[in-house]
Design a protein around this motif. Structure first.
Motif, PDB file in Angstrom:
ATOM      1  N   UNK A  32       0.829  -1.199   0.000  1.00 34.26           N
ATOM      2  CA  UNK A  32       0.000   0.000   0.000  1.00 34.26           C
ATOM      3  C   UNK A  32       0.867   1.254   0.000  1.00 34.26           C
ATOM      4  N   UNK A  33       1.945   1.233   0.795  1.00 35.99           N
ATOM      5  CA  UNK A  33       2.864   2.372   0.818  1.00 35.99           C
ATOM      6  C   UNK A  33       3.509   2.564  -0.553  1.00 35.99           C
ATOM      7  N   UNK A  34       3.874   1.471  -1.201  1.00 39.20           N
ATOM      8  CA  UNK A  34       4.462   1.545  -2.538  1.00 39.20           C
ATOM      9  C   UNK A  34       3.471   2.145  -3.532  1.00 39.20           C
ATOM     10  N   UNK A  35       2.224   1.706  -3.470  1.00 35.64           N
ATOM     11  CA  UNK A  35       1.199   2.236  -4.377  1.00 35.64           C
ATOM     12  C   UNK A  35       1.006   3.731  -4.173  1.00 35.64           C
ATOM     13  N   UNK A  36       1.040   4.165  -2.907  1.00 35.24           N
ATOM     14  CA  UNK A  36       0.875   5.588  -2.602  1.00 35.24           C
ATOM     15  C   UNK A  36       2.010   6.402  -3.211  1.00 35.24           C
ATOM     16  N   UNK A  37       3.237   5.892  -3.126  1.00 32.71           N
ATOM     17  CA  UNK A  37       4.392   6.625  -3.657  1.00 32.71           C
ATOM     18  C   UNK A  37       4.433   6.589  -5.182  1.00 32.71           C
ATOM     19  N   UNK A  38       4.045   5.465  -5.763  1.00 27.61           N
ATOM     20  CA  UNK A  38       3.988   5.391  -7.226  1.00 27.61           C
ATOM     21  C   UNK A  38       2.957   6.371  -7.769  1.00 27.61           C
ATOM     22  N   UNK A  39       1.833   6.504  -7.057  1.00 32.46           N
ATOM     23  CA  UNK A  39       0.814   7.471  -7.473  1.00 32.46           C
ATOM     24  C   UNK A  39       1.378   8.880  -7.408  1.00 32.46           C
ATOM     25  N   UNK A  40       2.141   9.180  -6.369  1.00 29.58           N
ATOM     26  CA  UNK A  40       2.748  10.503  -6.219  1.00 29.58           C
ATOM     27  C   UNK A  40       3.643  10.820  -7.412  1.00 29.58           C
ATOM     28  N   UNK A  41       4.520   9.889  -7.738  1.00 29.20           N
ATOM     29  CA  UNK A  41       5.495  10.170  -8.796  1.00 29.20           C
ATOM     30  C   UNK A  41       4.870  10.139 -10.189  1.00 29.20           C
ATOM     31  N   UNK A  42       3.905   9.251 -10.402  1.00 33.25           N
ATOM     32  CA  UNK A  42       3.327   9.139 -11.737  1.00 33.25           C
ATOM     33  C   UNK A  42       2.301  10.229 -12.032  1.00 33.25           C
ATOM     34  N   UNK A  43       1.439  10.509 -11.075  1.00 31.76           N
ATOM     35  CA  UNK A  43       0.309  11.394 -11.358  1.00 31.76           C
ATOM     36  C   UNK A  43       0.478  12.819 -10.836  1.00 31.76           C
ATOM     37  N   UNK A  44       1.418  13.025  -9.933  1.00 38.26           N
ATOM     38  CA  UNK A  44       1.657  14.376  -9.424  1.00 38.26           C
ATOM     39  C   UNK A  44       2.987  14.922  -9.933  1.00 38.26           C
TER      40      UNK A  44
END
Length: 323
Positions: A74-86
């Motif tokens: 879940x932590x990985x998904x949160x960080x991937x979302x940060x880098x990919x979409x933000x």
């Protein structure tokens, strides 16, 4: 160095999650992991960091934090979302990442008699909610987020809206719960009528429907099946309304009921859903139907319940039983 993560960054992060219709709890969890990531690296801005820092943080969670594999994911998904979409970074190199070990655990399942004991030690709305978890195979939040329009007594079914993974599904309403639910809704309707007379009676609407249907939030069909006892109040606008019952109330009641019933199993609200699936299998219900009732994407997830049947997963008779 600032004392808090960049406020504008976190606002943008949450906005991107909202735009993509992520669940409120997911938004809260993802935001939590991003803040922990930033604090772990001394509040450096994400544009100054990359795969090395992500790997370091996630490896720290696995080795020092001893988190479960699902928590680390879940932590990985949160960080991937940060880098990919933000941040606009599509490819993040995760080589060398230390992953938490995923343990395959069998679900805790109660016998029919143990379910009866637990339910007998619950009362009021808590008992009715617990009976729905067991009788309809619902997750706790799925039961609490039910609205009046989701119940179809004539067809003896209820609709789960925006369940886990954003999926909708239909499951059964047990015959013996129809009358208790109808009696419960009579009391809820009286509460709603009193709220309307006082100028309140509005509930939170999903996504942008409140803007599209301005009066729908006060309509009976949109009210919660299990509203909280006290109205919430917006300090800025003064607006009041009712949310659904807080899950911690039901969880505490369930914990007390299990302890009072003197069960040796570590049963929770989710145990009732596990018991629903297992007892259907014991009665010969096919696995595909149970998969649909539970809302599992993959039948492999449902197959875990075959391992907790008294007969074993393949119905093999132990040689000790032949002695």
């Amino acid at each position: 160095m600032t004392s808090n993560p960049p406020i504008r960054l976190m606002d943008r992060y949450r906005e991107e999650l909202v735009v993509r219709h992520y669940a409120r709890r997911t938004i809260q969890s993802y935001s939590h992991w991003v803040k922990r990531f930033l604090h772990f690296h001394g509040l450096r801005h994400p544009r100054e960091m990359g795969a090395v820092e992500i790997n370091a943080f996630l490896s720290h969670l696995a080795t020092e934090g001893q988190v479960s594999a699902s928590t680390q994911n879940q932590a990985l998904s949160a960080l991937l979302f940060l880098y990919r979409h933000v941040m606009g970074v599509e490819d993040v190199d995760l080589k060398g990442l230390v992953r938490a070990r995923r343990r395959q655990r069998l679900p805790v399942v109660l016998t029919l008699e143990e379910v009866r004991q637990v339910l007998d030690h619950l009362e009021g709305s808590n008992q009715l909610i617990a009976k729905l978890l067991y009788g309809s195979g619902l997750r706790l939040m799925e039961a609490l987020r039910l609205r009046i329009k989701d119940l179809d007594f004539q067809q003896r079914q209820l609709s789960v809206r925006d369940g886990k993974g954003g999926k909708d599904r239909v499951t059964m309403i047990p015959e013996r719960l129809i009358r208790p639910l109808q009696e419960h809704l009579k009391r809820v309707k009286e509460i709603h009528r009193a709220d309307l007379e006082r100028g309140w009676g509005a509930v939170e609407m999903p996504q942008a429907l409140e803007m599209k249907y301005t009066n729908a939030s006060r309509e009976w069909s949109w009210q919660w099946v299990f509203p909280q006892a006290q109205r919430w109040k917006d300090r800025t606008s003064g607006r009041q309304g009712r949310h659904h019952i807080d899950p911690s109330i039901v969880q505490r009641a369930m914990h007390t009921a299990v302890r009072t019933a003197e069960l040796s199993k570590p049963a929770t609200c989710h145990t009732l859903r596990h018991s629903f699936a297992t007892h259907l299998l014991e009665r010969g219900q096919d696995i595909r139907t149970i998969q649909e009732l539970l809302g599992h994407s993959d039948v492999k997830t449902t197959m875990i319940y075959t391992h907790v049947l008294n007969r074993g997963p393949t119905g093999v008779l132990s040689p000790a039983d032949l002695l």
